[in-house]
Write a protein that holds these residues in place. Sequence first.
Motif, PDB file in Angstrom:
ATOM      1  N   GLU A  58       4.820 -32.076  35.658  1.00 37.45           N
ATOM      2  CA  GLU A  58       5.063 -33.522  35.686  1.00 37.45           C
ATOM      3  C   GLU A  58       6.039 -33.932  34.586  1.00 37.45           C
ATOM      4  O   GLU A  58       6.911 -34.779  34.803  1.00 37.45           O
ATOM      5  N   ASP A  59       5.891 -33.334  33.415  1.00 35.91           N
ATOM      6  CA  ASP A  59       6.798 -33.636  32.306  1.00 35.91           C
ATOM      7  C   ASP A  59       8.209 -33.177  32.651  1.00 35.91           C
ATOM      8  O   ASP A  59       9.189 -33.876  32.374  1.00 35.91           O
ATOM      9  N   ALA A  60       8.303 -32.012  33.279  1.00 34.57           N
ATOM     10  CA  ALA A  60       9.605 -31.495  33.697  1.00 34.57           C
ATOM     11  C   ALA A  60      10.278 -32.443  34.684  1.00 34.57           C
ATOM     12  O   ALA A  60      11.493 -32.668  34.615  1.00 34.57           O
ATOM     13  N   LEU A  61       9.502 -33.033  35.579  1.00 34.17           N
ATOM     14  CA  LEU A  61      10.078 -33.956  36.559  1.00 34.17           C
ATOM     15  C   LEU A  61      10.632 -35.217  35.883  1.00 34.17           C
ATOM     16  O   LEU A  61      11.678 -35.735  36.299  1.00 34.17           O
ATOM     17  N   TYR A  73      15.674 -37.983  34.286  1.00 30.20           N
ATOM     18  CA  TYR A  73      16.556 -38.518  33.240  1.00 30.20           C
ATOM     19  C   TYR A  73      17.929 -37.823  33.293  1.00 30.20           C
ATOM     20  O   TYR A  73      18.975 -38.472  33.276  1.00 30.20           O
ATOM     21  N   LEU A  74      17.908 -36.502  33.355  1.00 28.30           N
ATOM     22  CA  LEU A  74      19.165 -35.751  33.382  1.00 28.30           C
ATOM     23  C   LEU A  74      19.964 -36.054  34.641  1.00 28.30           C
ATOM     24  O   LEU A  74      21.192 -36.183  34.582  1.00 28.30           O
ATOM     25  N   GLU A  75      19.295 -36.180  35.752  1.00 32.72           N
ATOM     26  CA  GLU A  75      19.970 -36.516  37.012  1.00 32.72           C
ATOM     27  C   GLU A  75      20.731 -37.834  36.867  1.00 32.72           C
ATOM     28  O   GLU A  75      21.863 -37.962  37.330  1.00 32.72           O
ATOM     29  N   ARG A  76      20.149 -38.788  36.203  1.00 39.88           N
ATOM     30  CA  ARG A  76      20.799 -40.090  36.038  1.00 39.88           C
ATOM     31  C   ARG A  76      21.899 -40.067  34.976  1.00 39.88           C
ATOM     32  O   ARG A  76      23.009 -40.519  35.210  1.00 39.88           O
ATOM     33  N   TYR A  77      21.591 -39.534  33.794  1.00 39.92           N
ATOM     34  CA  TYR A  77      22.499 -39.714  32.671  1.00 39.92           C
ATOM     35  C   TYR A  77      23.554 -38.622  32.515  1.00 39.92           C
ATOM     36  O   TYR A  77      24.550 -38.839  31.828  1.00 39.92           O
ATOM     37  N   HIS A 113      13.526 -25.633  36.537  1.00 36.02           N
ATOM     38  CA  HIS A 113      14.027 -27.002  36.707  1.00 36.02           C
ATOM     39  C   HIS A 113      15.426 -27.189  36.123  1.00 36.02           C
ATOM     40  O   HIS A 113      16.228 -27.945  36.660  1.00 36.02           O
ATOM     41  N   ALA A 114      15.708 -26.517  35.018  1.00 31.62           N
ATOM     42  CA  ALA A 114      16.995 -26.704  34.346  1.00 31.62           C
ATOM     43  C   ALA A 114      18.142 -25.998  35.063  1.00 31.62           C
ATOM     44  O   ALA A 114      19.306 -26.376  34.880  1.00 31.62           O
ATOM     45  N   SER A 115      17.826 -25.019  35.896  1.00 35.59           N
ATOM     46  CA  SER A 115      18.891 -24.181  36.478  1.00 35.59           C
ATOM     47  C   SER A 115      19.877 -24.983  37.316  1.00 35.59           C
ATOM     48  O   SER A 115      21.075 -24.698  37.307  1.00 35.59           O
ATOM     49  N   ARG A 116      19.425 -25.991  38.019  1.00 34.81           N
ATOM     50  CA  ARG A 116      20.363 -26.749  38.859  1.00 34.81           C
ATOM     51  C   ARG A 116      21.357 -27.547  38.026  1.00 34.81           C
ATOM     52  O   ARG A 116      22.483 -27.788  38.438  1.00 34.81           O
ATOM     53  N   PHE A 117      20.942 -27.947  36.817  1.00 31.84           N
ATOM     54  CA  PHE A 117      21.864 -28.674  35.938  1.00 31.84           C
ATOM     55  C   PHE A 117      22.841 -27.723  35.239  1.00 31.84           C
ATOM     56  O   PHE A 117      23.964 -28.092  34.929  1.00 31.84           O
ATOM     57  N   LEU A 118      22.360 -26.495  34.980  1.00 29.87           N
ATOM     58  CA  LEU A 118      23.146 -25.533  34.210  1.00 29.87           C
ATOM     59  C   LEU A 118      23.992 -24.593  35.061  1.00 29.87           C
ATOM     60  O   LEU A 118      24.739 -23.776  34.529  1.00 29.87           O
ATOM     61  N   ALA A 119      23.880 -24.697  36.374  1.00 29.48           N
ATOM     62  CA  ALA A 119      24.687 -23.848  37.264  1.00 29.48           C
ATOM     63  C   ALA A 119      26.169 -24.097  36.997  1.00 29.48           C
ATOM     64  O   ALA A 119      26.555 -25.204  36.593  1.00 29.48           O
ATOM     65  N   PRO A 120      27.007 -23.078  37.160  1.00 31.02           N
ATOM     66  CA  PRO A 120      28.451 -23.276  36.945  1.00 31.02           C
ATOM     67  C   PRO A 120      28.951 -24.499  37.723  1.00 31.02           C
ATOM     68  O   PRO A 120      28.678 -24.646  38.907  1.00 31.02           O
TER      69      PRO A 120
END
Length: 197
Positions: A118-121, A126-130, A158-165
């Motif tokens: 839940e905390d990860a979500l 937040y990351l998705e928005r900002y 959870h972080a992998s989609r943000f950190l993908a090339p």
Amino acid sequence: MRSLDPRLLDVIERYVKPKTNGIGRYLHLLHANFARDDERERTLFLQSLHSAAQTITDEELEVLLGGEWRSRLTAAWLIAVDRRQHFRDVLGDLLLASQLCYSGQGYCFALARLCTQEDALHLAAYLERYLQQPDRQYDQRWAISALLHIDSRAGSEHASRFLAPGGLWHQWNDAQFRPSPPSRFIDDLCALTDSLE
């Protein structure tokens, strides 16, 4: 100028302003400045923080979370140290709203320390928005570090989609004045806090 709620002033005096080594608690928490102190000073500060986290009531935390950034930053760290899970959604909502400077650092740390899916979500929302707003340098570095911490503890990704090339992290980071790779500094802050238990 409007006057502050007397309850808020009282709780600020007892939990936000107390000094360790001549510096107010909130200044030690800002940017996790306490982590740069020598071991003796850091231990004194963390013991004081741990004691305050066990003493403060939920009602007092709610008062602080309704205050200015110093109060909110301090409240989030106290919630984190005592792992008060029932504040999770409040912290997540405050993080997403990003109304006040610096307080988001505390929300990210608290969500990392609570360390559930839940905390990860909340962090991912937040990351998705900002991360899509490169002109805003808020608490993205704290949020990605917190999300990496939860992933390492929970075996999630959870972080992998943000950190993908070419992903959102890289797009946002490349647009910053001083780009830097994502850091795992939240791991170190959690380890320091864990040492009190």
